[in-house]
Design a protein around this motif. Sequence first.
Motif, short mmCIF file in Angstrom:
data_model
loop_
_atom_site.label_atom_id
_atom_site.label_comp_id
_atom_site.label_asym_id
_atom_site.label_seq_id
_atom_site.Cartn_x
_atom_site.Cartn_y
_atom_site.Cartn_z
N TYR A 146 0.84 -1.20 0.00
CA TYR A 146 0.00 0.00 0.00
C TYR A 146 0.87 1.25 0.00
O TYR A 146 1.93 1.30 0.63
CB TYR A 146 -0.90 0.03 1.24
N LYS A 147 0.40 2.27 -0.73
CA LYS A 147 1.09 3.55 -0.79
C LYS A 147 0.10 4.67 -0.48
O LYS A 147 -1.09 4.58 -0.78
CB LYS A 147 1.70 3.76 -2.18
N ILE A 149 -1.70 8.09 -0.98
CA ILE A 149 -2.02 9.03 -2.06
C ILE A 149 -1.68 10.43 -1.56
O ILE A 149 -2.04 10.82 -0.45
CB ILE A 149 -3.50 8.92 -2.46
N CYS A 171 -5.07 5.51 0.93
CA CYS A 171 -3.96 4.78 0.35
C CYS A 171 -4.45 3.87 -0.78
O CYS A 171 -5.65 3.62 -0.91
CB CYS A 171 -3.25 3.95 1.42
N THR A 181 2.04 6.64 -9.62
CA THR A 181 0.98 7.65 -9.64
C THR A 181 -0.36 6.96 -9.84
O THR A 181 -0.43 5.80 -10.26
CB THR A 181 1.18 8.69 -10.76
N LEU A 220 1.86 8.43 -5.63
CA LEU A 220 1.73 7.36 -4.63
C LEU A 220 3.02 7.33 -3.84
O LEU A 220 4.09 7.06 -4.39
CB LEU A 220 1.48 6.01 -5.33
#
Length: 223
Positions: A146-147, A149, A171, A181, A220
């Motif tokens: 997970y990244k 936003i 995320c 992105t 991201l």
Amino acid sequence: MDYHRITNIEDPLFTQMHQLMQEIFPPEEVLEFDFWKEPLEDPGIRVFVAVHEGKVVGATEYRYYEDFNVAMTDFTIIGNPGLGIGPFLANHRAQDLHELAAANGKSLSGMFAEIYDPYRVEHHEFGGVKPMDPYVRREVLAHLGYKKIDIYYVHPSWNNDGEAVTGLDLCFLPMDKNKSTIQADLVAKFLIRYYTVLPNKPDSWIKMVEGIESKDQLALLNM
């Protein structure tokens, strides 16, 4: 351990699940018992519990959006340590979502999640269950891919009182691990769809969505 789907408010396991939610989450994050009737009967909303020896020890709610080809993990609850509840729920959820995407003729693009920022929510005890500790959860989800936003995120309170809830990040887990992105238009449309159920939106949420709509791509970021 059994992975049991709940589709009716009268399911006795739902009573256990709702009690577990009240023990784990802060009040503004828990929808009232009676308000669950329609969501549970909605075929697009998937609510599953982990049942161990007849007792609900974990739960997850998620949904798959066919037109967006993305999923949203609404919540994951781990009620007891040492039972492997987290991997059990994550693996069954992933399998289910990939099957839903395949039935839609696609390969799943990714999954949204609202993730607590432990540096802003240290006061939340989450029922004293250590696997639910914001620091632990954030690190686990980061390891899953997970990244964050790149926006300052707020969301409407589930009390539907028009208040803004902070302390979380929006995320995204991209299936393409090289993705850095996400399309801003997808994020805005997703948020508008997701929070349609809450008519009382805070002004800060409306301005946030307008700001997202004004952009082309959002970064991201690592958590």
